[in-house]
Write a protein that holds these residues in place. Structure first.
Motif, PDB file in Angstrom:
ATOM      1  N   LEU A  85      -1.017  -6.871  -1.524  1.00  0.00           N
ATOM      2  CA  LEU A  85      -0.500  -5.610  -0.562  1.00  0.00           C
ATOM      3  C   LEU A  85      -1.362  -5.173  -0.881  1.00  0.00           C
ATOM      4  CD1 LEU A  85       1.740  -4.714   0.791  1.00  0.00           C
ATOM      5  CD2 LEU A  85       2.982  -3.997  -1.047  1.00  0.00           C
ATOM      6  N   VAL A  86      -1.818  -3.875  -2.011  1.00  0.00           N
ATOM      7  CA  VAL A  86      -2.306  -3.129  -2.749  1.00  0.00           C
ATOM      8  C   VAL A  86      -3.526  -3.082  -2.013  1.00  0.00           C
ATOM      9  CG1 VAL A  86      -3.117  -2.111  -4.792  1.00  0.00           C
ATOM     10  CG2 VAL A  86      -1.483  -2.419  -4.110  1.00  0.00           C
ATOM     11  N   PRO A  87      -4.711  -4.044  -2.630  1.00  0.00           N
ATOM     12  CA  PRO A  87      -6.159  -3.505  -1.799  1.00  0.00           C
ATOM     13  C   PRO A  87      -6.047  -3.636  -0.292  1.00  0.00           C
ATOM     14  CG  PRO A  87      -5.922  -5.577  -3.218  1.00  0.00           C
ATOM     15  CD  PRO A  87      -4.873  -5.495  -3.025  1.00  0.00           C
ATOM     16  N   GLY A  88      -5.261  -4.292   0.220  1.00  0.00           N
ATOM     17  CA  GLY A  88      -5.039  -3.769   1.534  1.00  0.00           C
ATOM     18  C   GLY A  88      -5.238  -2.495   1.843  1.00  0.00           C
ATOM     19  N   LEU A  89      -3.780  -2.192   2.219  1.00  0.00           N
ATOM     20  CA  LEU A  89      -3.198  -0.467   1.850  1.00  0.00           C
ATOM     21  C   LEU A  89      -4.926   0.361   1.625  1.00  0.00           C
ATOM     22  CD1 LEU A  89       0.533  -0.336   0.916  1.00  0.00           C
ATOM     23  CD2 LEU A  89      -0.530  -0.411   2.850  1.00  0.00           C
ATOM     24  N   ILE A  90      -5.334  -0.100   0.172  1.00  0.00           N
ATOM     25  CA  ILE A  90      -6.395   0.708   0.068  1.00  0.00           C
ATOM     26  C   ILE A  90      -7.618   0.779   1.101  1.00  0.00           C
ATOM     27  CG2 ILE A  90      -8.038   0.774  -1.818  1.00  0.00           C
ATOM     28  CD1 ILE A  90      -5.994   0.508  -3.706  1.00  0.00           C
ATOM     29  N   ALA A  91      -7.425  -0.677   1.342  1.00  0.00           N
ATOM     30  CA  ALA A  91      -9.154  -0.786   2.282  1.00  0.00           C
ATOM     31  C   ALA A  91      -8.637  -0.558   3.615  1.00  0.00           C
ATOM     32  CB  ALA A  91      -8.870  -2.765   2.790  1.00  0.00           C
ATOM     33  N   LEU A  92      -7.588  -0.542   4.775  1.00  0.00           N
ATOM     34  CA  LEU A  92      -7.356   0.664   5.870  1.00  0.00           C
ATOM     35  C   LEU A  92      -7.664   2.326   5.016  1.00  0.00           C
ATOM     36  CD1 LEU A  92      -4.062  -0.965   6.633  1.00  0.00           C
ATOM     37  CD2 LEU A  92      -5.779  -1.229   7.458  1.00  0.00           C
ATOM     38  N   ARG A  93      -7.145   2.972   3.980  1.00  0.00           N
ATOM     39  CA  ARG A  93      -7.947   3.783   4.146  1.00  0.00           C
ATOM     40  C   ARG A  93      -9.332   4.006   4.194  1.00  0.00           C
ATOM     41  NH1 ARG A  93      -5.580   8.013  -1.375  1.00  0.00           N
ATOM     42  NH2 ARG A  93      -6.817   9.620  -0.746  1.00  0.00           N
ATOM     43  N   GLN A  94      -9.961   3.133   3.599  1.00  0.00           N
ATOM     44  CA  GLN A  94     -11.269   3.560   2.672  1.00  0.00           C
ATOM     45  C   GLN A  94     -12.197   3.521   4.801  1.00  0.00           C
ATOM     46  OE1 GLN A  94     -12.589   0.482  -0.238  1.00  0.00           O
ATOM     47  NE2 GLN A  94     -12.230   1.947  -1.382  1.00  0.00           N
ATOM     48  N   ILE A  95     -11.414   2.329   5.431  1.00  0.00           N
ATOM     49  CA  ILE A  95     -12.067   2.093   6.130  1.00  0.00           C
ATOM     50  C   ILE A  95     -12.237   3.116   7.304  1.00  0.00           C
ATOM     51  CG2 ILE A  95     -11.862   0.532   8.650  1.00  0.00           C
ATOM     52  CD1 ILE A  95     -11.239  -1.719   6.550  1.00  0.00           C
ATOM     53  N   ARG A  96     -10.480   4.142   7.100  1.00  0.00           N
ATOM     54  CA  ARG A  96     -10.282   5.984   8.263  1.00  0.00           C
ATOM     55  C   ARG A  96     -11.394   6.281   8.093  1.00  0.00           C
ATOM     56  NH1 ARG A  96      -4.917   4.543   7.751  1.00  0.00           N
ATOM     57  NH2 ARG A  96      -4.629   5.617   5.673  1.00  0.00           N
TER      58      ARG A  96
END
Length: 402
Positions: free
Chosen positions: A87-98
């Motif tokens: 869950l946490v890595p996924g949310l961080i990844a979405l922010r970085q991708i943006r």
């Protein structure tokens, strides 16, 4: 002589400005791109694009990297036993991708969704107690139950008794006191759990057919020994248990066995094997007696008596053809003579015209089987000399023994 440049403004022309009204002879044509000049597109060659979504500072056409946290989120989301890990890595990844324009948005989203679903499933499992049951089953399957590792010839103690939970057993030497002795292991095919009734039917068929291959000398089998079996349960089937374990145990509650009951080629010499093979074939033929009485079905009894007559002929020839040790030659010859008398009575029983005549030959035939000559021959060969338990009609009661 050189030609001077044409008169006029010598400042370089704006490549994106309007074309000149006139052009000197021999100058480049008015096409969309002047030769050697940059094109009129929105991006100058090699310069970054000014768009709000374009990757700042990335050259046009350069490969896009995949966000590592997005990959980690997807992998951890698939592992349902770690529901929150992705869950946490996924949310961080979405922010970085943006912010960076990297790829992997789909993987990061999938990791977040799977992790959220895993959390919900574990919440339900914990509230119902299913998680504890599953964990205990997983531990049992990982360490393996002792009963699943029993092999032919093993002896064991069952703290819960043979009638109780025998999936917790302790392997012990066969020479001392023990609860059970394994004489065969039957492996069931894979697939869905066949049900307790079907497994019991297979156990009845296979175990009783295999017991005499392990304990060939029926005279050596104590009267209080019975056949038991350990069978897969629905729960153990899930962890790969496919074995029906056939075993001997004492039929008296609280009583056990002492010493091994094994009597097969691993413990018998060739002479003992030859004798017991002939005796076993005769016992098998005698055990096929029709269920109805001669008065109710004389025809079936006559057929059976003829079959016993034929089997006796084969075994008599086998006994005569074997080379016996000196001390057993005369006792075996005397036994063969008795078997010849029994064979003649079985032949007469097979042609009896009524039930009374049949009974007369039937009784004489059984009187010549397992008599004194059999005891003498067995003693000479070092085999058990105590006849097995007899049934109400004086016949060998094999079913009562096991």
């Amino acid at each position: 002589m050189s030609t001077p440049p044409p008169p006029g403004d010598r400042q370089p022309r704006d490549p994106y400005g309007p074309p000149p009204a006139t052009r000197p002879q021999g100058a480049p044509g008015p096409g969309p791109y002047a030769r050697g000049a940059p094109g009129p597109g929105p991006y100058a060659q090699g310069a970054p694009g000014p768009g709000p979504c374009g990757p700042v500072g990335r050259p046009y056409g350069a490969p896009v990297s995949v966000n590592a946290l997005a990959v980690a989120a997807l992998v951890l989301g698939v592992l349902c036993f770690l529901p929150a890990a992705g869950l946490v890595p996924g949310l961080i990844a979405l922010r970085q991708i943006r912010r960076s324009g990297q790829s992997g948005r789909g993987m990061a989203t999938a990791g977040v969704v799977l992790s959220a679903a895993g959390i919900a499933l574990w919440a339900v499992a914990l509230s119902t107690g299913a998680a504890s049951t599953a964990w205990e089953g997983l531990k049992d399957g990982a360490r393996g139950n002792e009963s699943l590792s029993l092999h032919k010839g093993d002896c064991f103690d069952a703290p819960g008794g043979l009638e109780g939970d025998t999936y917790d057993v302790d392997r012990v030497p066969c020479g001392g006191r023990h609860d059970g002795e394994v004489f065969a292991v039957v492996t069931l095919p894979g697939g869905a759990f066949p049900g307790d009734t079907r497994i019991t039917d297979v156990a009845d068929e296979k175990c009783y057919a295999l017991k005499d291959q392990y304990a060939m000398d029926t005279w050596a089998m104590p009267a209080d020994v019975g056949v038991y079996y350990l069978m897969p349960s629905r729960e153990s089937w899930r962890y790969g248990d496919r074995a029906i374990t056939c075993l001997f145990g004492n039929t008296e509650e609280g009583a056990g066995l002492t010493g091994s009951l094994r009597g097969d080629p691993t413990t018998l010499d060739p002479d003992q094997m030859a004798f017991l093979s002939a005796a076993g074939a005769l016992d098998t033929a005698l055990a096929d007696e029709p269920g109805k009485t001669p008065e109710d079905d004389l025809a079936a009894h006559r057929v059976w008596a003829t079959e016993v007559h034929d089997v006796l002929g084969e075994q008599i020839e086998a006994l005569r053809g074997h080379s016996w040790p000196a001390g057993a030659r005369t006792p075996v010859a005397d036994l063969v003579a008795n078997l010849e008398d029994a064979r003649a009575e079985w032949r007469k029983a097979g042609t009896a015209g009524d039930a009374e005549t049949y009974h007369a030959h039937y009784d004489k035939a059984y009187g010549s089987v397992d008599g004194p000559a059999t005891v003498t021959a067995r003693k000479a060969l070092g085999l058990a000399t105590t006849p097995p338990v007899l049934g109400r009609e004086g016949k060998k009661d094999s079913a009562a023994q096991v």
